[in-house]
Design a protein around this motif. Structure first.
Motif, PDB file in Angstrom:
ATOM      1  N   GLU A 148       0.827  -1.211   0.000  1.00  0.00           N
ATOM      2  CA  GLU A 148       0.000   0.000   0.000  1.00  0.00           C
ATOM      3  C   GLU A 148       0.858   1.257   0.000  1.00  0.00           C
ATOM      4  OE1 GLU A 148      -2.425  -0.323   3.486  1.00  0.00           O
ATOM      5  OE2 GLU A 148      -3.705  -1.881   2.628  1.00  0.00           O
ATOM      6  N   LEU A 149       1.997   1.179   0.655  1.00  0.00           N
ATOM      7  CA  LEU A 149       2.903   2.324   0.753  1.00  0.00           C
ATOM      8  C   LEU A 149       3.899   2.379  -0.406  1.00  0.00           C
ATOM      9  CD1 LEU A 149       3.617   2.146   4.585  1.00  0.00           C
ATOM     10  CD2 LEU A 149       2.149   3.798   3.390  1.00  0.00           C
ATOM     11  N   HIS A 150       3.793   1.429  -1.344  1.00  0.00           N
ATOM     12  CA  HIS A 150       4.677   1.358  -2.512  1.00  0.00           C
ATOM     13  C   HIS A 150       6.142   1.317  -2.086  1.00  0.00           C
ATOM     14  CE1 HIS A 150       1.119   2.127  -4.892  1.00  0.00           C
ATOM     15  NE2 HIS A 150       0.876   3.197  -4.143  1.00  0.00           N
ATOM     16  N   MET A 151       6.422   0.434  -1.140  1.00  0.00           N
ATOM     17  CA  MET A 151       7.777   0.309  -0.617  1.00  0.00           C
ATOM     18  C   MET A 151       8.361  -1.054  -0.969  1.00  0.00           C
ATOM     19  SD  MET A 151       7.232   1.811   3.235  1.00  0.00           S
ATOM     20  CE  MET A 151       8.960   2.001   3.601  1.00  0.00           C
ATOM     21  N   THR A 152       9.657  -1.083  -1.106  1.00  0.00           N
ATOM     22  CA  THR A 152      10.362  -2.355  -1.263  1.00  0.00           C
ATOM     23  C   THR A 152      10.625  -2.919   0.130  1.00  0.00           C
ATOM     24  OG1 THR A 152      12.557  -1.364  -1.143  1.00  0.00           O
ATOM     25  CG2 THR A 152      11.524  -1.501  -3.345  1.00  0.00           C
ATOM     26  N   GLN A 153      11.010  -4.188   0.173  1.00  0.00           N
ATOM     27  CA  GLN A 153      11.380  -4.772   1.458  1.00  0.00           C
ATOM     28  C   GLN A 153      12.565  -4.016   2.064  1.00  0.00           C
ATOM     29  OE1 GLN A 153      12.120  -9.001   1.208  1.00  0.00           O
ATOM     30  NE2 GLN A 153      10.009  -9.468   1.745  1.00  0.00           N
ATOM     31  N   ALA A 154      13.515  -3.636   1.218  1.00  0.00           N
ATOM     32  CA  ALA A 154      14.685  -2.917   1.707  1.00  0.00           C
ATOM     33  C   ALA A 154      14.283  -1.576   2.334  1.00  0.00           C
ATOM     34  CB  ALA A 154      15.690  -2.697   0.578  1.00  0.00           C
ATOM     35  N   MET A 174       2.364   3.167  10.072  1.00  0.00           N
ATOM     36  CA  MET A 174       0.983   3.537  10.382  1.00  0.00           C
ATOM     37  C   MET A 174       0.038   2.345  10.205  1.00  0.00           C
ATOM     38  SD  MET A 174       1.450   6.516  11.486  1.00  0.00           S
ATOM     39  CE  MET A 174      -0.242   6.998  11.774  1.00  0.00           C
ATOM     40  N   ILE A 175       0.444   1.213  10.746  1.00  0.00           N
ATOM     41  CA  ILE A 175      -0.413   0.036  10.732  1.00  0.00           C
ATOM     42  C   ILE A 175      -0.892  -0.208  12.155  1.00  0.00           C
ATOM     43  CG2 ILE A 175       1.539  -1.581  10.914  1.00  0.00           C
ATOM     44  CD1 ILE A 175      -0.130  -3.543   9.209  1.00  0.00           C
ATOM     45  N   ASP A 176      -2.173  -0.386  12.319  1.00  0.00           N
ATOM     46  CA  ASP A 176      -2.765  -0.583  13.630  1.00  0.00           C
ATOM     47  C   ASP A 176      -2.248  -1.892  14.230  1.00  0.00           C
ATOM     48  OD1 ASP A 176      -5.004   0.147  15.607  1.00  0.00           O
ATOM     49  OD2 ASP A 176      -5.449  -1.947  15.078  1.00  0.00           O
ATOM     50  N   PRO A 177      -1.716  -1.851  15.460  1.00  0.00           N
ATOM     51  CA  PRO A 177      -1.184  -3.070  16.070  1.00  0.00           C
ATOM     52  C   PRO A 177      -2.217  -4.188  16.207  1.00  0.00           C
ATOM     53  CG  PRO A 177      -0.478  -1.153  17.312  1.00  0.00           C
ATOM     54  CD  PRO A 177      -1.473  -0.684  16.295  1.00  0.00           C
ATOM     55  N   THR A 178      -3.465  -3.834  16.524  1.00  0.00           N
ATOM     56  CA  THR A 178      -4.504  -4.857  16.630  1.00  0.00           C
ATOM     57  C   THR A 178      -4.704  -5.534  15.287  1.00  0.00           C
ATOM     58  OG1 THR A 178      -5.612  -3.658  18.405  1.00  0.00           O
ATOM     59  CG2 THR A 178      -6.930  -5.286  17.194  1.00  0.00           C
TER      60      THR A 178
END
Length: 112
Positions: free
Chosen positions: A25-31, A67-71
């Motif tokens: 969703e954030l358009h990020m690579t694993q790195a 910004m991912i909800d821990p629950t």
């Protein structure tokens, strides 16, 4: 209460899948995600594959940096898309008391 997971590996695999979804969703690579979370690329990849577990500190880091909800991260249960706290934060100060009273009234109705 019986767990829906048949093994710890199933639990870790689902956490890894939710983390991967958020990274996409954030358009990020694993790195990029690993660097943001201050983890090695190898360790981060193992988390996404369900081979390693997140520490409590890393769960909080995911909340703060991704910004991912821990629950949601841990259980798959999504929070309300628009929380009351967002409305309260944006509420003009002169109307905040009335808004809080309205929420308390609604909560009481819900309980009864």
């Amino acid at each position: 209460m019986k767990s829906k997971y048949t093994s710890t590996s199933d639990f870790l695999l689902e956490i890894g899948e939710r983390l991967r979804e958020r990274r996409y969703e954030l358009h990020m690579t694993q790195a990029e995600a690993a660097e943001l979370l201050e983890l090695s690329l190898s360790f981060y990849g193992q988390i996404e594959r369900g081979n390693r577990r997140l520490s409590l500190e890393n769960v909080i880091m995911c909340r703060n940096k991704l910004m991912i909800d821990p629950t949601y991260l841990l259980t798959g249960i999504r929070p309300l898309e628009i929380g009351i706290s967002n409305y309260l934060k944006d509420c003009p100060k002169e109307k905040r008391y009335d808004f809080e009273q309205l929420i308390k009234y609604a909560a009481n109705l819900y309980k009864n």
